[in-house]
Design a protein around this motif. Structure first.
Motif, PDB file in Angstrom:
ATOM      1  N   ALA A  67     -68.432 -54.154 -72.645  1.00 54.84           N
ATOM      2  CA  ALA A  67     -67.695 -54.237 -71.371  1.00 54.84           C
ATOM      3  C   ALA A  67     -68.234 -53.380 -70.258  1.00 54.84           C
ATOM      4  O   ALA A  67     -68.368 -53.754 -69.105  1.00 54.84           O
ATOM      5  N   ARG A  68     -68.851 -52.197 -70.743  1.00 52.80           N
ATOM      6  CA  ARG A  68     -69.180 -51.162 -69.959  1.00 52.80           C
ATOM      7  C   ARG A  68     -70.719 -51.478 -69.259  1.00 52.80           C
ATOM      8  O   ARG A  68     -71.065 -51.488 -68.157  1.00 52.80           O
ATOM      9  N   GLU A  69     -71.483 -52.342 -70.306  1.00 55.68           N
ATOM     10  CA  GLU A  69     -72.912 -52.507 -69.753  1.00 55.68           C
ATOM     11  C   GLU A  69     -73.174 -53.893 -69.247  1.00 55.68           C
ATOM     12  O   GLU A  69     -74.081 -54.097 -68.729  1.00 55.68           O
ATOM     13  N   GLN A  70     -72.298 -54.952 -69.660  1.00 51.25           N
ATOM     14  CA  GLN A  70     -72.477 -56.128 -69.303  1.00 51.25           C
ATOM     15  C   GLN A  70     -72.857 -56.360 -67.888  1.00 51.25           C
ATOM     16  O   GLN A  70     -73.793 -57.212 -67.509  1.00 51.25           O
ATOM     17  N   ALA A  71     -72.441 -55.950 -66.865  1.00 52.77           N
ATOM     18  CA  ALA A  71     -72.392 -56.228 -65.504  1.00 52.77           C
ATOM     19  C   ALA A  71     -74.091 -55.766 -65.108  1.00 52.77           C
ATOM     20  O   ALA A  71     -74.737 -56.578 -64.167  1.00 52.77           O
ATOM     21  N   ALA A  72     -74.849 -54.859 -65.849  1.00 55.28           N
ATOM     22  CA  ALA A  72     -75.945 -54.586 -65.724  1.00 55.28           C
ATOM     23  C   ALA A  72     -76.887 -55.137 -66.272  1.00 55.28           C
ATOM     24  O   ALA A  72     -78.239 -55.736 -65.857  1.00 55.28           O
ATOM     25  N   ASP A  74     -84.611 -57.764 -67.294  1.00 53.22           N
ATOM     26  CA  ASP A  74     -83.587 -58.312 -68.218  1.00 53.22           C
ATOM     27  C   ASP A  74     -83.730 -59.945 -68.156  1.00 53.22           C
ATOM     28  O   ASP A  74     -83.424 -60.482 -69.310  1.00 53.22           O
ATOM     29  N   ASP A  89     -79.976 -60.006 -72.781  1.00 52.88           N
ATOM     30  CA  ASP A  89     -78.990 -60.138 -73.924  1.00 52.88           C
ATOM     31  C   ASP A  89     -79.370 -59.392 -75.157  1.00 52.88           C
ATOM     32  O   ASP A  89     -78.561 -58.617 -75.731  1.00 52.88           O
ATOM     33  N   SER A 118     -76.116 -65.435 -72.984  1.00 46.06           N
ATOM     34  CA  SER A 118     -75.942 -65.663 -71.366  1.00 46.06           C
ATOM     35  C   SER A 118     -76.079 -67.283 -71.191  1.00 46.06           C
ATOM     36  O   SER A 118     -76.857 -68.013 -72.011  1.00 46.06           O
ATOM     37  N   PRO A 146     -74.533 -60.218 -67.031  1.00 46.42           N
ATOM     38  CA  PRO A 146     -73.450 -60.330 -66.347  1.00 46.42           C
ATOM     39  C   PRO A 146     -72.529 -61.418 -66.853  1.00 46.42           C
ATOM     40  O   PRO A 146     -71.185 -61.515 -66.682  1.00 46.42           O
ATOM     41  N   GLN A 147     -73.247 -62.896 -67.044  1.00 45.21           N
ATOM     42  CA  GLN A 147     -72.271 -63.712 -67.458  1.00 45.21           C
ATOM     43  C   GLN A 147     -72.163 -64.061 -69.115  1.00 45.21           C
ATOM     44  O   GLN A 147     -71.677 -65.119 -69.459  1.00 45.21           O
TER      45      GLN A 147
END
Length: 324
Positions: free
Chosen positions: A41-46, A237, A134, A122, A49-50
């Motif tokens: 949850a903490r790293e997903q946005a960076a 990424d 991912d 993703s 994201p999806q």
């Protein structure tokens, strides 16, 4: 030499539960796996994201069948079944009572018969490809969750700092193993017009000595194992990894020796070779780097590669070359 492949997952003592099990059940810390979800949850946005997160079981010992595996989270006074999908993946609900009881995730299989991995996917990634962001997130989650299974006594000396997610997932020596769905012959990184194939040492768990295989998560998945350049930020990424599998028809290319004997006669003994349980075998020939060529971003010398794949009968199945 593998420095960090054999990382030790924390194990917790657990009470008897209503899951048929053998003397030494596979167990994972429920708290640590939830911490892995929090890391996601903490790293997903960076990184992705999806993406979505699941956990997945893989075979580790010869003859290990995953059909019939049952999972349960067990605490002191309560327990919870975990349904497995047909691909042997699952999600992990959060239960405050089980968290407080420092529960364990148990399977009705022996220790070291399976390996566990996080699986981050993703949407929009073409079939048969993986997205590098991912994989970076999979490594962080997997290490945070304590999923990598190894021999506790042999690797108890590893310092906690060397087993930290950031150290393992951001260091060229981190060596976090991934597994493809089928035996791999080559992997190509691609981002825009830039393309590069992974070196031989990034495939097949780095060609480990046979004596070390029992301590590796890759024990029965050696043909499917690979390292991704998680640490190399020159590959963003959104970089895609495409796979050429051993059982795919070979692409049109130059002539290759028809069999092992002809290859040895033409090129001499290989610089490295690896024979798999399937009977297939890969040979690696190195070519010297051009004079003055700087080492790669991982500090390794840039050497050309000529790789041959042979079938169980010794006939050549595939050949590929990689420039320095």
């Amino acid at each position: 030499m593998w420095k960090l492949l054999f990382l030790l997952a924390a194990a917790q003592a657990v009470p008897q539960v209503e899951v048929p099990s053998t003397r030494s059940p596979v167990d994972k810390s429920y708290r640590r796996m939830l911490q892995g979800m929090e890391r996601f949850a903490r790293e997903q946005a960076a990184l992705a994201p999806q993406a979505t997160l699941r956990f997945r079981l893989l075979p580790r010992e010869p003859g290990m069948a995953l059909d019939g595996v049952r999972l349960r989270v067990a605490g002191d006074t309560r327990s919870m079944a975990l349904p497995l999908a047909p691909d042997h993946s699952f999600t992990l609900p959060r239960d405050e009572g089980l968290w407080r009881e420092d529960a364990a995730v148990l399977a009705n299989r022996r220790t070291l018969s399976m390996t566990w991995r996080a699986e981050v996917r993703s949407p929009g990634v073409p079939p048969g490809m993986r997205r590098l962001g991912d994989l970076r997130l999979e490594c962080l989650v997997g290490m945070e969750a304590g999923l990598v299974s190894n021999n506790a006594h042999l690797f108890a000396w590893l310092d906690e700092a060397l087993r930290s997610p950031q150290r393992v997932c951001a260091d060229p020596e981190g060596n976090y193993l991934f597994f493809a769905d089928r035996p791999i012959f080559s992997i190509t990184l691609q981002h825009g017009v830039r393309r590069a194939s992974l070196p031989f040492r990034a495939l097949y768990a780095g060609n480990p000595p046979a004596a070390e295989l029992p301590y590796c998560d890759c024990q029965v998945l050696l043909e499917q194992s690979y390292y991704a350049p998680l640490w190399d930020r020159s590959w963003p990424d959104d970089t895609l990894l495409s796979f050429e599998y051993m059982d795919q028809p070979p692409p049109a290319s130059g002539a290759a020796p028809p069999d092992r004997a002809a290859a040895r006669a033409a090129f001499g003994p290989p610089h490295a070779s690896l024979r798999f349980d399937s009977g297939r075998e890969v040979w690696l020939y190195h070519s010297a780097p051009a004079a003055g060529l700087a080492p790669g971003p991982d500090g390794q010398p840039r050497r050309g590669e000529h790789v041959l794949l042979f079938g169980p009968d010794g006939a050549t199945l595939k050949a590929r070359q990689r420039a320095p």
